[in-house]
Design an enzyme around this catalytic site. Structure first.
Site, PDB file in Angstrom:
ATOM      1  N   GLU A  88      22.378  -6.768   1.760  1.00 22.75           N
ATOM      2  CA  GLU A  88      21.042  -7.343   1.885  1.00 22.75           C
ATOM      3  C   GLU A  88      20.159  -6.586   2.868  1.00 22.75           C
ATOM      4  OE1 GLU A  88      21.082 -11.453   3.187  1.00 22.75           O
ATOM      5  OE2 GLU A  88      22.729 -11.087   4.547  1.00 22.75           O
ATOM      6  N   GLU A 145      31.594 -11.361   3.843  1.00 26.94           N
ATOM      7  CA  GLU A 145      30.361 -11.542   4.614  1.00 26.94           C
ATOM      8  C   GLU A 145      29.859 -10.201   5.160  1.00 26.94           C
ATOM      9  OE1 GLU A 145      28.058 -13.505   5.084  1.00 26.94           O
ATOM     10  OE2 GLU A 145      27.232 -13.217   7.084  1.00 26.94           O
ATOM     11  N   HIS A 152      45.206  -4.161  -7.858  1.00 24.46           N
ATOM     12  CA  HIS A 152      45.030  -4.736  -9.199  1.00 24.46           C
ATOM     13  C   HIS A 152      43.729  -4.262  -9.836  1.00 24.46           C
ATOM     14  CE1 HIS A 152      48.549  -7.201  -8.571  1.00 24.46           C
ATOM     15  NE2 HIS A 152      48.063  -7.535  -7.384  1.00 24.46           N
ATOM     16  N   CYS A 166       8.607 -19.432   0.703  1.00 25.67           N
ATOM     17  CA  CYS A 166       7.204 -19.679   0.969  1.00 25.67           C
ATOM     18  C   CYS A 166       7.077 -20.490   2.263  1.00 25.67           C
ATOM     19  CB  CYS A 166       6.488 -20.432  -0.142  1.00 25.67           C
ATOM     20  SG  CYS A 166       6.485 -19.561  -1.708  1.00 25.67           S
ATOM     21  N   TRP A 169       6.802 -16.190  -1.402  1.00 30.25           N
ATOM     22  CA  TRP A 169       7.942 -15.546  -2.061  1.00 30.25           C
ATOM     23  C   TRP A 169       7.708 -15.798  -3.543  1.00 30.25           C
ATOM     24  CZ3 TRP A 169      12.130 -16.725  -5.244  1.00 30.25           C
ATOM     25  CH2 TRP A 169      13.147 -15.764  -5.289  1.00 30.25           C
ATOM     26  N   ARG A 210      10.139 -16.758   5.570  1.00 28.40           N
ATOM     27  CA  ARG A 210      10.356 -17.561   4.364  1.00 28.40           C
ATOM     28  C   ARG A 210       9.835 -16.877   3.112  1.00 28.40           C
ATOM     29  NH1 ARG A 210      11.466 -22.832   6.014  1.00 28.40           N
ATOM     30  NH2 ARG A 210      11.164 -23.526   3.887  1.00 28.40           N
ATOM     31  N   ASN A 218       4.692 -24.594  -2.234  1.00 28.05           N
ATOM     32  CA  ASN A 218       6.039 -24.021  -2.162  1.00 28.05           C
ATOM     33  C   ASN A 218       6.874 -24.765  -3.184  1.00 28.05           C
ATOM     34  OD1 ASN A 218       8.592 -23.120  -1.447  1.00 28.05           O
ATOM     35  ND2 ASN A 218       8.741 -24.454   0.337  1.00 28.05           N
ATOM     36  N   GLY A 219       7.586 -24.026  -4.047  1.00 26.49           N
ATOM     37  CA  GLY A 219       8.420 -24.679  -5.057  1.00 26.49           C
ATOM     38  C   GLY A 219       8.046 -24.201  -6.449  1.00 26.49           C
ATOM     39  N   LYS A 276      26.170  -8.610   4.307  1.00 27.32           N
ATOM     40  CA  LYS A 276      25.202  -8.162   5.325  1.00 27.32           C
ATOM     41  C   LYS A 276      24.700  -6.761   4.978  1.00 27.32           C
ATOM     42  CE  LYS A 276      24.278 -11.179   6.944  1.00 27.32           C
ATOM     43  NZ  LYS A 276      24.788 -12.466   6.692  1.00 27.32           N
ATOM     44  N   LYS A 317      14.262 -16.529   3.528  1.00 31.29           N
ATOM     45  CA  LYS A 317      15.256 -17.186   4.368  1.00 31.29           C
ATOM     46  C   LYS A 317      15.781 -18.476   3.752  1.00 31.29           C
ATOM     47  CE  LYS A 317      17.446 -17.777   8.251  1.00 31.29           C
ATOM     48  NZ  LYS A 317      18.657 -16.962   8.333  1.00 31.29           N
TER      49      LYS A 317
HETATM   50  C1  F6R Z   1      22.709 -14.223   3.910  1.00 33.16           C
HETATM   51  C2  F6R Z   1      22.023 -15.493   3.897  1.00 33.16           C
HETATM   52  C3  F6R Z   1      22.094 -16.316   2.668  1.00 33.16           C
HETATM   53  C4  F6R Z   1      22.230 -17.805   3.043  1.00 33.16           C
HETATM   54  C5  F6R Z   1      22.182 -18.681   1.779  1.00 33.16           C
HETATM   55  C6  F6R Z   1      22.371 -20.139   2.098  1.00 33.16           C
HETATM   56  O1  F6R Z   1      22.557 -13.565   5.125  1.00 33.16           O
HETATM   57  O2  F6R Z   1      21.393 -15.857   4.845  1.00 33.16           O
HETATM   58  O3  F6R Z   1      23.135 -15.910   1.843  1.00 33.16           O
HETATM   59  O4  F6R Z   1      23.433 -17.989   3.715  1.00 33.16           O
HETATM   60  O5  F6R Z   1      20.947 -18.500   1.145  1.00 33.16           O
HETATM   61  O6  F6R Z   1      21.398 -20.594   2.978  1.00 33.16           O
HETATM   62  P1  F6R Z   1      21.573 -21.945   3.786  1.00 33.16           P
HETATM   63  O7  F6R Z   1      22.718 -21.778   4.704  1.00 33.16           O
HETATM   64  O8  F6R Z   1      20.275 -22.116   4.503  1.00 33.16           O
HETATM   65  O9  F6R Z   1      21.821 -23.020   2.766  1.00 33.16           O
END
Ligand code: F6R
Length: 614
Positions: A491, A484, A507, A2, A75, A27, A101-102, A488, A609
């Site tokens: 998501e 990672e 395994h 949010c 969100w 966000r 937000n929250g 990517k 985010k």
């Molecule tokens: C993936 C991504 C998330 C963040 C995770 C932690 O691309 O961005 O997996 O890495 O939500 O976020 P931070 O680093 O802001 O604590």
């Protein structure tokens, strides 16, 4: 999660708020709304879906030309993303409008209490109760800041609340507990935002707020108190990036722009880390050498991409400092009764500095007397505030929801931390540390070289539009890179993607291999012969079962050639630093495949985010 904006000043509030929401949309993008105060009345507009829906509505039906306003991009947590659940919410008399937000954990009890008094609720959110309660307070005769204090004292959970009162047109009042909020200090105008991007267009001067604080902004004044009305001194800071950093700069996506910014971001994260005598000096490292020498264990806590940075860090820290390192998902940490005491250093990695799971894990570690060091990209955020020490990364604002330059700069900070501990503990000689620093300082150029191959990676990605599943393999520091790379793709392209340690394949996971299944393989440098040889065996095994292998291998590696259906060349770098170059083609691959599939790369479905709820 949010985005929240507040404004009081001479400009048209609707425009300032909508511009702020545009910069905060990463966000959350389930719905958006704005409320302004004009001639003793509230005007509210809100729409489900992306901000563009609200903008269209406002183009047809603009709000009155008010100078005080609040806005929200959502969100969803409580109730589906429809118009009714969109913020702002109002009290029953439409005197107070409020965004949140929250999560207000006790909203059901509070709601039941006033529903009995004939209060009708229009949404399924946990937020609406706060609008009603604040409105009841102002109707009883107290002013908005006091109303907000009294309501906050009743709420459980995490919240940033921002409210306006139609009968008090020149101020906006906000409260903060466990959710982000910063104040933008203008000239004859003031701003509120979930982060500084909300107002960077207007001012780079900001105030950082602490927990359980209430802030009141008017055109010329900002007042901060705690939830009991006691005055509080807020910390002022200057934002060291400007509007251009929050723009796409000719790229189709923020993510693509951020991938291409990585050489600069890595270079900036390395600047100023050495004294003239060549020793490593980490400015914000507020841990005494004594404390570092006494460390007997490091625990890294983080989520998502930051967790994978932590996995790479384990290899580097253990190798250079001989200090045992555990890496743990922040969301699991405090629920397993971890063994932590004053000789443990807990390293919390977070790009946003607001991730609720990581914040709670820090609090648990501190309650067990551990020292906490944050690796963070966001000045003024909660995680560095609550940590004993911090290493800031200098990625600049990361707006694409999927982390890219955030990850690379976290890796740099982890390497710096490892080398610093090695320097203090004396586990590496000065000239060894020097040599690694020189190698690190060469990384921006190496990353730029990888980016030069973008077109061929894009072509490869587009050729996989029909693919339903992709595997990623790595070993050693290449294993977190595989994880990672898979994250990517999941998501952004919404594909089944999994990363495996190559040695683990036989395994179980090898059963997944079928004809034509793309497998991206991060091949370690040849300097580590055993690792390299074992990786090639793993690649041979999947290829023998019909997999299509896309190999990322260093320049000059001839041994890989017979086993690679496609080869992406990486510069020759030491194995521990290889993640800095190896992840780049995987980011490009995911970005392009998602684009070719027609997905919104910057705002993938269901994500936000900054994950400020547990
Ligand atoms: C993936 C991504 C998330 C963040 C995770 C932690 O691309 O961005 O997996 O890495 O939500 O976020 P931070 O680093 O802001 O604590």
């Amino acid at each position: 999660m949010c985005g929240i904006v507040g404004y009081v000043g001479p400009q048209r509030a609707q425009d300032v708020v909508i511009d702020g929401l545009r910069r905060l949309e990463y966000r959350g993008y389930d719905s958006a709304g704005v409320a302004v105060v004009h001639q003793g009345e509230l005007a509210v507009a809100k729409r489900s879906g992306k901000l563009a829906n609200l903008e269209k509505e406002l183009a047809d039906h603009p709000l009155p030309p008010a100078h005080t306003g609040i806005g929200h991009t959502r969100w969803a947590t409580h109730g589906p993303p429809n118009d009714a659940n969109a913020h702002p919410h109002t009290g029953g008399a439409r005197r107070v409008a409020l965004v949140h937000n929250g999560i207000i954990e006790n909203f059901r009890e509070l709601r039941a209490r006033i529903e009995a008094d004939d209060h009708a609720f229009l949404s399924e959110t946990d937020t609406e109760i706060a609008a009603h309660l604040v409105e009841l307070q102002v109707q009883s005769g107290v002013d908005l800041p006091v109303a907000m204090q009294r309501v906050c004292q009743q709420l459980d959970g995490a919240f940033t609340l921002v409210a306006v009162d139609a009968e008090d047109p020149d101020r906006v009042v906000a409260a903060r507990r466990n959710s982000p909020l910063v104040v933008g200090l203008g000239d004859g105008e003031n701003f509120l935002g979930s982060d500084v991007a909300a107002f960077i267009e207007h001012t780079r001067e900001a105030l950082e707020l602490g927990q359980d604080q209430i802030v009141t902004i008017t055109r010329d004044d900002v007042t901060v108190t705690d939830f009991w009305g006691r005055p509080v001194e807020a910390k002022r800071f200057h934002v060291d990036w400007d509007l251009s950093a929050a723009e796409k700069d000719g790229h189709d996506w923020f993510m693509r722009k951020e991938i291409f910014e990585q050489p600069r971001a890595v270079a900036d994260s390395l600047i100023g880390r050495r004294t003239t005598a060549g020793l490593l000096a980490l400015d914000e490292m507020r841990l005494a050498d004594e404390e570092i020498r006494d460390l007997d264990k490091i625990i890294i806590i983080a989520c998502g991409t930051s967790f994978y940075a932590g996995m790479v860090a384990k290899y580097a820290i253990e190798h250079w400092t001989r200090t045992p390192v555990e890496v743990e998902l922040a969301s699991e940490f405090r629920y397993r009764d971890p063994i932590v005491d004053q000789t443990t250093l807990v390293v919390a990695i977070s790009q946003s500095g607001e991730t609720a799971d990581t914040l709670q894990a820090i609090r648990h570690a501190k309650s067990q007397r551990a020292r906490v060091l944050a690796i963070c990209n966001t000045n003024g955020s909660s995680i560095p505030r609550e940590s004993d020490a911090v290493i800031y990364t200098h990625a600049g604002p990361e707006i694409g929801v999927a982390s890219t330059k955030g990850f690379l700069t976290q890796l740099v900070a982890c390497y710096l931390l490892a080398l610093y501990v090695a320097q203090v503990k004396g586990t590496r000689y000065g000239d060894e540390i020097d040599e690694i620093m020189v190698q690190l300082e060469a990384m921006p150029d190496h990353i730029a070289t990888v980016l030069e191959q973008a077109e061929s990676v894009y072509e490869l990605a587009r050729a996989h539009v029909g693919t339903r599943s992709v595997l990623f393999l790595g070993r050693h520091a290449g294993y977190p890179v595989a994880l990672e790379g898979a994250l990517k793709l999941k998501e952004l392209a919404y594909l089944h993607a999994e990363g495996f340690a190559a040695g683990e394949l036989k395994h179980g996971p090898i059963a997944l291999i079928e004809d034509g299944l793309p497998v991206l393989c991060v091949v370690p440098p040849r300097g580590r012969d055993q690792l390299h040889g074992k990786m090639i065996s793993g690649i041979q095994e999947v290829r023998a079962r019909g997999a299509l292998t896309i190999c990322l291998a260093e320049e000059g590696d001839r041994k890989i050639e017979p086993y690679a259906d496609h080869l992406i060349r990486l510069p020759q770098v030491p194995v521990l630093l290889q993640p800095l170059v190896a992840i780049v083609p995987l980011q490009l691959f995911a970005c392009e495949l998602a684009t070719a599939l027609g997905h919104d790369v910057d705002q993938p479905r269901n994500l936000a985010k900054s994950v400020t709820v547990e």
